[in-house]
Design an enzyme around this catalytic site. Structure first.
Site, mmCIF file in Angstrom:
data_model
loop_
_atom_site.group_PDB
_atom_site.id
_atom_site.type_symbol
_atom_site.label_atom_id
_atom_site.label_comp_id
_atom_site.label_asym_id
_atom_site.label_seq_id
_atom_site.Cartn_x
_atom_site.Cartn_y
_atom_site.Cartn_z
ATOM 1 N N VAL A 20 0.805 -1.015 -0.087
ATOM 2 C CA VAL A 20 0.071 -0.018 0.132
ATOM 3 C C VAL A 20 0.949 1.383 0.102
ATOM 4 C CG1 VAL A 20 -1.652 1.300 1.251
ATOM 5 C CG2 VAL A 20 -1.953 -1.335 1.107
ATOM 6 N N ALA A 49 10.022 6.262 5.670
ATOM 7 C CA ALA A 49 10.518 5.340 6.532
ATOM 8 C C ALA A 49 10.493 3.683 6.073
ATOM 9 C CB ALA A 49 10.341 5.524 7.865
ATOM 10 N N ARG A 51 11.978 -0.352 6.637
ATOM 11 C CA ARG A 51 12.797 -1.329 7.686
ATOM 12 C C ARG A 51 14.063 -1.413 7.124
ATOM 13 N NH1 ARG A 51 7.808 -4.008 9.145
ATOM 14 N NH2 ARG A 51 7.619 -2.868 11.391
ATOM 15 N N GLY A 140 -10.781 -1.222 1.898
ATOM 16 C CA GLY A 140 -9.724 -0.833 0.823
ATOM 17 C C GLY A 140 -10.421 0.405 -0.020
ATOM 18 N N ILE A 142 -13.405 1.526 -0.916
ATOM 19 C CA ILE A 142 -14.947 2.222 -0.398
ATOM 20 C C ILE A 142 -14.595 3.158 0.502
ATOM 21 C CG2 ILE A 142 -17.139 1.537 -0.054
ATOM 22 C CD1 ILE A 142 -16.576 -1.303 -0.664
ATOM 23 N N GLY A 193 -1.822 -10.276 -3.892
ATOM 24 C CA GLY A 193 -1.537 -9.273 -3.022
ATOM 25 C C GLY A 193 -2.537 -8.923 -2.064
ATOM 26 N N GLU A 196 -3.310 -10.272 4.139
ATOM 27 C CA GLU A 196 -2.389 -9.625 5.084
ATOM 28 C C GLU A 196 -0.920 -10.423 5.332
ATOM 29 O OE1 GLU A 196 -3.237 -6.764 7.085
ATOM 30 O OE2 GLU A 196 -4.780 -6.938 5.622
ATOM 31 N N LYS A 211 -12.306 -4.513 11.306
ATOM 32 C CA LYS A 211 -13.141 -3.544 10.398
ATOM 33 C C LYS A 211 -14.608 -3.242 11.083
ATOM 34 C CE LYS A 211 -10.301 -4.931 6.621
ATOM 35 N NZ LYS A 211 -10.326 -5.763 5.255
ATOM 36 N N GLY A 309 -5.972 -4.758 -1.982
ATOM 37 C CA GLY A 309 -4.996 -4.217 -3.372
ATOM 38 C C GLY A 309 -4.500 -2.855 -3.170
HETATM 39 N N1 HSE Z 1 -6.298 -8.330 3.822
HETATM 40 C C1 HSE Z 1 -7.170 -7.597 3.665
HETATM 41 C C2 HSE Z 1 -8.394 -8.109 2.859
HETATM 42 C C3 HSE Z 1 -6.632 -6.195 3.049
HETATM 43 O O1 HSE Z 1 -8.133 -9.281 2.123
HETATM 44 O O2 HSE Z 1 -9.627 -7.614 2.800
HETATM 45 C C4 HSE Z 1 -7.557 -4.992 3.206
HETATM 46 O O3 HSE Z 1 -7.850 -4.793 4.503
#
Ligand code: HSE
Length: 440
Positions: A20, A49, A51, A140, A142, A193, A196, A211, A309
């Site tokens: 993201v 920043a 890692r 995402g 929305i 992708g 998580e 969520k 995504g």
């Molecule tokens: N892993 C989450 C999903 C990504 O599949 O909805 C968005 O939060």
């Protein structure tokens, strides 16, 4: 009022350059002019920043902009807005709270952080009078946070029904449509992708539950505790159950349901759920998300889009950057979450009611159905239909029984399922899923 002729430059520090973060970096550059014309703000990412400074990346970031210490972003006096996209809850909490104390506006897409520690963070934001924006934390691309905070501000929220995990929806869609196994479908979702970093969060239902906690807290004005939420994952959904559901006229989705009862008690659940195939939510496929919000004035509203995504999620982060710019240019509206006392209690999970689908593997001998109806009846649970699919009968001594159950309390269902599992004629652990009729 600033416009494209008198632009205000907004300096942004980005912490995290994963999927993201890279999308935010790329898309801020892509649509910089459009955003400038629309908002009068010139969004400039001045520090990033990461890692590992040496890691190869999809986006080209000038070396002078990079640091491996997020504290350097916050310490930079020029940075006005800090974007937290590092994930996790421990270091991310540290980062967000440090940024708020330093009076930097925070943008985050971290649903786990807000669900677990939102109450503390919003209290700190209020104390510091600095807002937290978090559009990317739910669904995402929305813009559901703005919908609840602004578009539907005039409404008491009667209920929210949402498909809010793209990975789970992708997996269930591929199982239903292509007959893929659960693990092949999960691998595909990861390759694309959507998942998580740790896919357990997705498939256990907890990503969607985080969520749901955020949506419910915004809707009802008190922070919902994780222990008051009922969560089940999709890892126990089988193709057999998806096919039985289809035969009965239902699709299986990981559905989050939020609603207040007539005493104002709030129920929050995330579970694999049977939905009528004719309902619009049953046709939401792949990594798409959809949310039906029912308000007392507006009635039913529907929001649909990509729930995961790089590009969709970065669209939401950039909308927050524009909100942050407006806050800097015109002044703050509120700090992100407005608590109020009109609701305030979660409904005990075992008191929540719904219909259920139940599949049993039982001995194919007389009297079995009687034992099962007795175990259900002892808890006041009624059956609306029973199917013993004849085409599945084989030479084996067991058979499947599929029952549709009338509205029942979750606590009674748990007790009845325990009793049924102990019957000697029941050969496998009962499979039961919630059925939503979508009528309230
Ligand atoms: N892993 C989450 C999903 C990504 O599949 O909805 C968005 O939060």
């Amino acid at each position: 009022m600033p416009n494209a002729n008198t632009p205000r430059t907004i300096r942004i520090g980005l912490a995290g350059l994963g999927n993201v973060g890279a999308g935010v970096f790329k898309n801020v550059a892509k649509n910089r002019d459009l955003i400038l014309q629309r908002t009068g703000a010139n969004l400039e990412i001045t520090k990033v920043a990461v890692r590992n400074l040496g890691k190869p990346r999809d986006v080209e970031v000038p070396a002078a902009m990079l640091t491996d210490d997020w504290r350097a972003i916050i310490a930079d006096a020029d940075v006005q807005v800090v974007v937290e996209l590092i994930g996790g809850t421990t270091e991310a909490f540290d980062l967000v709270s440090t940024a708020l104390r330093a009076k930097k506006i925070v943008v985050t897409g971290n649903k786990a952080l807000l669900a677990e520690r939102g109450q503390e963070l919003f209290a700190l934001a209020e104390e510091c009078r600095v807002p937290i924006y978090f559009e990317a934390a739910v669904a995402g691309g929305i813009p559901i946070i703005q919908v609840l905070q602004e578009g539907l501000v005039a409404n008491h929220i009667r209920s929210i029904h949402g498909i809010i995990n793209g990975t789970c929806n992708y997996i269930l869609t591929r199982m239903a449509q292509a007959g893929l196994s659960y693990s092949d479908a999960l691998q595909e979702a990861q390759d694309k992708g959507y998942a998580e970093a740790d896919p357990t969060l997705d498939v256990s239902g907890w990503d969607a539950a985080h969520k749901a906690i955020i949506l419910a807290s915004l809707s009802y004005g008190f922070w919902i505790k994780a222990e008051d939420v009922h969560v089940e994952g999709i890892d126990r959904v089988s193709i057999a159950d998806i096919r039985f559901a289809e035969r009965l006229g239902y699709g299986v989705k990981l559905l989050s349901v939020i609603r207040a009862d007539d005493q104002g008690r709030v129920e929050v659940r995330t579970q694999p759920t049977l939905l009528p195939s004719s309902h619009v939510l049953a046709s939401v496929n792949g990594a798409f998300n959809a949310i039906v919000v029912n308000g007392d004035i507006v009635g039913e509203t529907l929001f649909y889009g990509r729930g995961a995504g790089q590009d969709p999620t970065s669209s939401s982060v950039i909308s927050d950057l524009c909100e942050a710019a407006a806050t800097i240019i015109y002044g703050a509206r509120h700090t992100g979450f407005v608590p109020h006392g009109l609701y305030g209690k979660s409904k005990p999970i075992d008191d929540t009611e719904s219909r259920y689908f139940l599949r049993l593997t039982v001995d194919d001998v007389p009297g079995v159905l009687g034992q099962i109806t007795t175990a259900l009846g002892a808890r006041g649970i009624g059956i609306s239909s029973v199917i013993q699919p004849e085409d599945l009968e084989s030479e084996s001594a067991t058979t499947s029984l599929v029952l549709m159950i009338h509205d029942a309390k979750l606590g009674d269902m748990k007790a009845a399922m325990g009793a049924i599992a102990r019957l000697s004629c029941v050969r496998e652990h009962p499979v039961w899923m919630r059925v939503e009729t979508m009528t309230s």
